[in-house]
Design a protein around this motif. Sequence first.
Motif, PDB file in Angstrom:
ATOM      1  N   THR A 192      -2.371   8.066   2.982  1.00 39.41           N
ATOM      2  CA  THR A 192      -3.706   8.031   2.387  1.00 39.41           C
ATOM      3  C   THR A 192      -3.961   9.350   1.658  1.00 39.41           C
ATOM      4  N   THR A 193      -4.268   9.277   0.382  1.00 38.05           N
ATOM      5  CA  THR A 193      -4.485  10.479  -0.423  1.00 38.05           C
ATOM      6  C   THR A 193      -5.953  10.880  -0.387  1.00 38.05           C
ATOM      7  N   LEU A 225       0.830  -1.203   0.000  1.00 42.38           N
ATOM      8  CA  LEU A 225       0.000   0.000   0.000  1.00 42.38           C
ATOM      9  C   LEU A 225       0.866   1.254   0.000  1.00 42.38           C
ATOM     10  N   GLY A 226       0.592   2.124  -0.964  1.00 45.37           N
ATOM     11  CA  GLY A 226       1.244   3.421  -0.984  1.00 45.37           C
ATOM     12  C   GLY A 226       2.598   3.430  -1.652  1.00 45.37           C
ATOM     13  N   LYS A 249     -13.347   1.308 -10.958  1.00 44.31           N
ATOM     14  CA  LYS A 249     -12.322   1.645  -9.977  1.00 44.31           C
ATOM     15  C   LYS A 249     -12.920   2.096  -8.633  1.00 44.31           C
ATOM     16  N   ASN A 251      -8.646  -0.358   1.050  1.00 41.31           N
ATOM     17  CA  ASN A 251      -7.336  -0.121   0.444  1.00 41.31           C
ATOM     18  C   ASN A 251      -7.399   0.883  -0.714  1.00 41.31           C
ATOM     19  N   LYS A 294       1.280   7.283  -8.658  1.00 44.50           N
ATOM     20  CA  LYS A 294       1.115   6.109  -9.518  1.00 44.50           C
ATOM     21  C   LYS A 294      -0.346   6.041  -9.973  1.00 44.50           C
ATOM     22  N   ILE A 301      -4.143   5.385 -10.434  1.00 38.60           N
ATOM     23  CA  ILE A 301      -5.187   5.124  -9.432  1.00 38.60           C
ATOM     24  C   ILE A 301      -6.042   3.945  -9.891  1.00 38.60           C
ATOM     25  N   GLU A 302      -6.185   2.974  -9.003  1.00 34.01           N
ATOM     26  CA  GLU A 302      -6.976   1.788  -9.319  1.00 34.01           C
ATOM     27  C   GLU A 302      -8.169   1.608  -8.386  1.00 34.01           C
ATOM     28  N   ARG A 303      -8.112   2.230  -7.189  1.00 35.52           N
ATOM     29  CA  ARG A 303      -9.172   2.030  -6.196  1.00 35.52           C
ATOM     30  C   ARG A 303      -9.566   3.399  -5.607  1.00 35.52           C
ATOM     31  N   ILE A 363      -0.087  12.745  -6.779  1.00 30.80           N
ATOM     32  CA  ILE A 363      -0.398  11.350  -7.101  1.00 30.80           C
ATOM     33  C   ILE A 363       0.852  10.747  -7.725  1.00 30.80           C
ATOM     34  N   ASP A 404      -6.615   3.948  -3.288  1.00 37.60           N
ATOM     35  CA  ASP A 404      -5.499   4.776  -3.743  1.00 37.60           C
ATOM     36  C   ASP A 404      -5.795   6.248  -3.513  1.00 37.60           C
TER      37      ASP A 404
END
Length: 394
Positions: free
Chosen positions: A171-172, A22-23, A107, A149, A83, A85-87, A81, A151
Amino acid sequence: MRNNLLSSLALLLLFALSTHALGTVPGDLDGDNIVSQDELQKAEELLKDGKIMSGQLEEIKHIKENYPRTLVDSANRTITIYKPIERIIAFGGYDAEIISLLGDKDKIVGVANWFKNSDFHRLCFSSLIEMPSPGTASSPDCEAILKLNPDVIICWESNAEKLAEQLPDNTTVVGLNFFHPETFIDESEKIAYILEKEGALDDYIDGFYSKYMNFIADRTKGLPEEKRPNVYWERQEPYQTFGKKEYITTLIEMCGGKNIFADDDFEITIVDAESVVQNNPVIIIRYAASKGPETGYSVDDIAGAKALRDEIMLRQELSQVDAVKNDSVYILNMGLPLGIQGPIGAAYAAKIIQPDLFKDLDPQAITEVLLGQYLGVEYDAKKHGVFVYPPEAV
């Protein structure tokens, strides 16, 4: 030889960790979340040695070429950001609409509770109704959030800083404001930017949102003050209304009217009935909840909307107000002026506030364009739904 082997294994372990932890950022070896040219070269060497797959190298190259991405959110916080974003947890509600328009609905892993209650969302975003709701941005279930989890978490600007403080540093949280028509496009494009979808909203913005909003605004531009009727816009309980800082004031002015509380320094509050009487509105618009049962896409019975209107018409203290005396009291679905539906709500409001000026405006046709052309939902707005009452107003 043994040292070289250990070094390669260490790099391989690092790449494995960076792909899943994560992260972390795939390809980043020094922990700064940025893939440098040296780190890219090391990844290429690992591919040659058969220690990573070609797909992993392509992912690292993509990150090297496109990240980091930085923006200033509506809470005036600089967000970076690192990478793809997937979630996403979409706490803002209207953010989920934009993400769906961008083609990234899959997503979304969490939505706001109220999103599930909206009649419009149930019709057009049925798959998102099944998503988890880890509390709200103002009252988050932090444990549930972390289990999802994400992104990135998108929420209202007013909640962004406090929400970020309650979550781990990695956490963004992005705070946006979709309430005001003048900020809607900028906020939408920020979402497109962080999802690498720049330009993907152009068709919707140019062909729908700006097209109709500008049509209405241009027609009322320069309208003399004496031709702008006083409007009292009531929210969801008696005498709860909007002041000068709220989006409704902007909407009323755009549609050719004047909010009777436009000079008052509040956003939403409950006012004295006497202040409404003193301002003597020519038009009263009352919100009905977007989830029904009075109005909505799935509501065909006008009884609920009629009862809401009758309650206002029968208020003794309003009996001498021009809007009541002239039968100019209207019920409007609360969800229409907001989010991607904004032009629909604006069209209904324009028809109510300036009926002669907007004889050629058809809110039902605009509704069908949004649902059919942009959301892929077949819907006959002339046969179904209660959006305004009395219906003859439009």
